[in-house]
Design a protein around this motif. Structure first.
Motif, PDB file in Angstrom:
ATOM      1  N   MET A 112       0.853  -1.184   0.000  1.00  0.00           N
ATOM      2  CA  MET A 112       0.000   0.000   0.000  1.00  0.00           C
ATOM      3  C   MET A 112       0.890   1.236   0.000  1.00  0.00           C
ATOM      4  N   ARG A 113       0.812   2.007  -1.088  1.00  0.00           N
ATOM      5  CA  ARG A 113       1.649   3.206  -1.164  1.00  0.00           C
ATOM      6  C   ARG A 113       1.000   4.364  -0.426  1.00  0.00           C
ATOM      7  N   ILE A 169      -3.190  -8.777  10.769  1.00  0.00           N
ATOM      8  CA  ILE A 169      -1.808  -8.439  10.424  1.00  0.00           C
ATOM      9  C   ILE A 169      -1.789  -7.760   9.054  1.00  0.00           C
ATOM     10  N   GLY A 170      -1.270  -6.525   9.027  1.00  0.00           N
ATOM     11  CA  GLY A 170      -1.288  -5.750   7.782  1.00  0.00           C
ATOM     12  C   GLY A 170      -2.648  -5.093   7.618  1.00  0.00           C
ATOM     13  N   THR A 171      -3.011  -4.297   8.633  1.00  0.00           N
ATOM     14  CA  THR A 171      -4.367  -3.726   8.737  1.00  0.00           C
ATOM     15  C   THR A 171      -4.711  -2.745   7.632  1.00  0.00           C
ATOM     16  N   GLY A 172      -3.700  -2.107   7.044  1.00  0.00           N
ATOM     17  CA  GLY A 172      -3.998  -1.084   6.041  1.00  0.00           C
ATOM     18  C   GLY A 172      -4.765   0.066   6.682  1.00  0.00           C
ATOM     19  N   ILE A 224      -2.105  -4.875  13.549  1.00  0.00           N
ATOM     20  CA  ILE A 224      -0.664  -4.607  13.431  1.00  0.00           C
ATOM     21  C   ILE A 224      -0.404  -4.094  12.023  1.00  0.00           C
ATOM     22  N   GLU A 225       0.251  -2.964  11.942  1.00  0.00           N
ATOM     23  CA  GLU A 225       0.551  -2.383  10.630  1.00  0.00           C
ATOM     24  C   GLU A 225       1.979  -1.835  10.662  1.00  0.00           C
ATOM     25  N   LEU A 226       2.731  -2.257   9.658  1.00  0.00           N
ATOM     26  CA  LEU A 226       4.146  -1.913   9.558  1.00  0.00           C
ATOM     27  C   LEU A 226       4.382  -0.443   9.211  1.00  0.00           C
ATOM     28  N   SER A 227       3.539   0.083   8.337  1.00  0.00           N
ATOM     29  CA  SER A 227       3.803   1.424   7.812  1.00  0.00           C
ATOM     30  C   SER A 227       3.205   2.510   8.712  1.00  0.00           C
ATOM     31  N   ASN A 232       2.141  -0.399  15.731  1.00  0.00           N
ATOM     32  CA  ASN A 232       2.942  -0.050  14.559  1.00  0.00           C
ATOM     33  C   ASN A 232       4.240  -0.867  14.592  1.00  0.00           C
ATOM     34  N   GLU A 233       4.154  -2.090  14.067  1.00  0.00           N
ATOM     35  CA  GLU A 233       5.292  -3.022  14.171  1.00  0.00           C
ATOM     36  C   GLU A 233       5.319  -3.935  12.962  1.00  0.00           C
ATOM     37  N   ASN A 234       6.449  -4.582  12.810  1.00  0.00           N
ATOM     38  CA  ASN A 234       6.578  -5.647  11.819  1.00  0.00           C
ATOM     39  C   ASN A 234       6.097  -6.947  12.462  1.00  0.00           C
ATOM     40  N   ALA A 235       5.266  -7.686  11.745  1.00  0.00           N
ATOM     41  CA  ALA A 235       4.737  -8.951  12.292  1.00  0.00           C
ATOM     42  C   ALA A 235       5.849  -9.969  12.551  1.00  0.00           C
ATOM     43  N   GLU A 236       7.040  -9.695  12.052  1.00  0.00           N
ATOM     44  CA  GLU A 236       8.191 -10.562  12.384  1.00  0.00           C
ATOM     45  C   GLU A 236       8.405 -10.641  13.897  1.00  0.00           C
ATOM     46  N   LEU A 249      -5.290 -12.492   7.976  1.00  0.00           N
ATOM     47  CA  LEU A 249      -4.382 -11.938   6.970  1.00  0.00           C
ATOM     48  C   LEU A 249      -5.269 -11.509   5.811  1.00  0.00           C
ATOM     49  N   ASN A 250      -5.377 -10.229   5.585  1.00  0.00           N
ATOM     50  CA  ASN A 250      -6.272  -9.749   4.529  1.00  0.00           C
ATOM     51  C   ASN A 250      -5.478  -9.076   3.415  1.00  0.00           C
ATOM     52  N   PHE A 251      -5.514  -9.689   2.245  1.00  0.00           N
ATOM     53  CA  PHE A 251      -4.909  -9.094   1.040  1.00  0.00           C
ATOM     54  C   PHE A 251      -3.451  -8.708   1.285  1.00  0.00           C
ATOM     55  N   SER A 252      -2.748  -9.664   1.866  1.00  0.00           N
ATOM     56  CA  SER A 252      -1.332  -9.450   2.172  1.00  0.00           C
ATOM     57  C   SER A 252      -0.556  -9.205   0.874  1.00  0.00           C
ATOM     58  N   ASP A 253       0.528  -8.431   0.995  1.00  0.00           N
ATOM     59  CA  ASP A 253       1.354  -8.146  -0.190  1.00  0.00           C
ATOM     60  C   ASP A 253       1.829  -9.467  -0.797  1.00  0.00           C
ATOM     61  N   PRO A 254       1.682  -9.642  -2.128  1.00  0.00           N
ATOM     62  CA  PRO A 254       1.994 -10.954  -2.726  1.00  0.00           C
ATOM     63  C   PRO A 254       3.486 -11.250  -2.899  1.00  0.00           C
ATOM     64  N   ARG A 286       6.609 -12.935   2.356  1.00  0.00           N
ATOM     65  CA  ARG A 286       5.165 -13.239   2.302  1.00  0.00           C
ATOM     66  C   ARG A 286       4.687 -13.617   3.707  1.00  0.00           C
ATOM     67  N   LEU A 287       3.538 -13.091   4.079  1.00  0.00           N
ATOM     68  CA  LEU A 287       3.047 -13.333   5.445  1.00  0.00           C
ATOM     69  C   LEU A 287       2.572 -14.767   5.641  1.00  0.00           C
ATOM     70  N   THR A 288       2.614 -15.568   4.574  1.00  0.00           N
ATOM     71  CA  THR A 288       2.267 -16.991   4.713  1.00  0.00           C
ATOM     72  C   THR A 288       3.515 -17.877   4.532  1.00  0.00           C
ATOM     73  N   MET A 293     -15.880  -6.743   4.538  1.00  0.00           N
ATOM     74  CA  MET A 293     -14.967  -6.420   3.426  1.00  0.00           C
ATOM     75  C   MET A 293     -13.867  -5.458   3.864  1.00  0.00           C
ATOM     76  N   THR A 294     -12.686  -5.685   3.328  1.00  0.00           N
ATOM     77  CA  THR A 294     -11.568  -4.768   3.557  1.00  0.00           C
ATOM     78  C   THR A 294     -11.561  -3.753   2.399  1.00  0.00           C
ATOM     79  N   GLU A 295     -10.688  -2.746   2.514  1.00  0.00           N
ATOM     80  CA  GLU A 295     -10.582  -1.774   1.409  1.00  0.00           C
ATOM     81  C   GLU A 295     -10.195  -2.470   0.103  1.00  0.00           C
ATOM     82  N   TYR A 296      -9.180  -3.334   0.191  1.00  0.00           N
ATOM     83  CA  TYR A 296      -8.712  -4.020  -1.020  1.00  0.00           C
ATOM     84  C   TYR A 296      -9.789  -4.943  -1.568  1.00  0.00           C
ATOM     85  N   GLU A 297     -10.510  -5.587  -0.679  1.00  0.00           N
ATOM     86  CA  GLU A 297     -11.558  -6.512  -1.114  1.00  0.00           C
ATOM     87  C   GLU A 297     -12.636  -5.760  -1.902  1.00  0.00           C
TER      88      GLU A 297
END
Ligand code: SAM
Length: 212
Positions: free
Chosen positions: A1-2, A45-48, A68-71, A94-98, A114-119, A129-131, A190-194
């Motif tokens: 997500m930019r 994870i990766g809430t956007g 949890i959102e990294l950005s 505000n953390e990395n799921a790592e 995990l919703n619409f994680s970066d591929p 990848r979060l999977t 639904m999420t934003e991406y969905e």
């Protein structure tokens, strides 16, 4: 997500430390103290931008939701929106799921979304990848053994990769759905991406899995 860099983000996070929790590692095994109840904890994870959490918190007032959102630039947008809803069953990190295992104790979490994680389509980026199996190891550690990992995506390649990753890890697949919206599941939020991808006619995939 930019997202454009937001110079005010640091100040915003300082002012709203009751909602976007700084030093989340200090709350390991104590998250329910922050919510003031003993309700189950569900983690996205990766809430956007937070639409999923807003809808879920409204539907399930007896569940504590943590996003949890990294950005930093993304989480401030989500936090603004989610604080406006007034729901008291949402917090953000505000953390990395790592770092999940530093933040949550064993079995502290009941469900992970995990919703619409970066591929990350390039093979050399598979570890992000979060999977990927290293993330599954972390989820297994913090998730209650009876809890579910629920994964949605529009990305066929990521979905196929993730099913293989789940299966190799020994996860039990509770549901594999190749066209979620055909189900008309009233429980689906639904999420934003969905919303964006399904409006373009793309199929939405969902998998629910358990570690036990
Ligand atoms: N879940 C939202 C949705 O469905 O509309 C946003 C999807 S967006 C493609 C993925 C989000 O995951 C981005 O905001 C990104 O910053 C976040 N993200 C990616 N890797 C992450 C990680 N390791 N830890 C936490 N967040 C992460």
């Amino acid at each position: 997500m930019r997202q454009r860099n937001k110079p005010w983000a640091d100040d915003f996070l300082k002012e709203n430390s009751h909602f976007v929790i700084p030093n989340p590692k200090t709350y390991k095994n104590r998250w329910n103290e922050l919510f003031g109840n003993s309700n189950p904890i569900h983690l996205e994870i990766g809430t956007g931008k937070g639409q999923f959490l807003a809808g879920m918190a409204e539907k399930h007032p007896d569940v504590n939701f943590i996003g949890i959102e990294l950005s930093k630039s993304v989480i401030v947008t989500a936090a603004q929106k989610l604080m406006d809803t007034g729901h008291e069953n949402i917090l953000m990190i505000n953390e990395n799921a790592e770092n999940l295992m530093d933040i949550f104790a064993e079995n502290e979490v009941s469900t992970i979304y995990l919703n619409f994680s970066d591929p990350w389509p390039k093979n050399r980026h598979a570890k992000r990848r979060l999977t990927y199996h290293t993330f599954l190891e972390r989820y297994k550690n913090v998730l209650d053994p009876k809890g579910e990992l629920i994964f949605k995506t529009d990305n066929r390649g990521l979905f196929e990769y993730s099913l293989v990753s789940f299966s190799e890890f020994g996860l039990k697949l509770v549901e594999v759905n190749l066209d979620l919206h055909q189900l008309n599941d009233p429980e689906n939020v639904m999420t934003e991406y969905e919303e964006k991808f399904s409006a373009k006619g793309q199929v939405i995939y969902r998998c629910r899995a358990q570690f036990e």
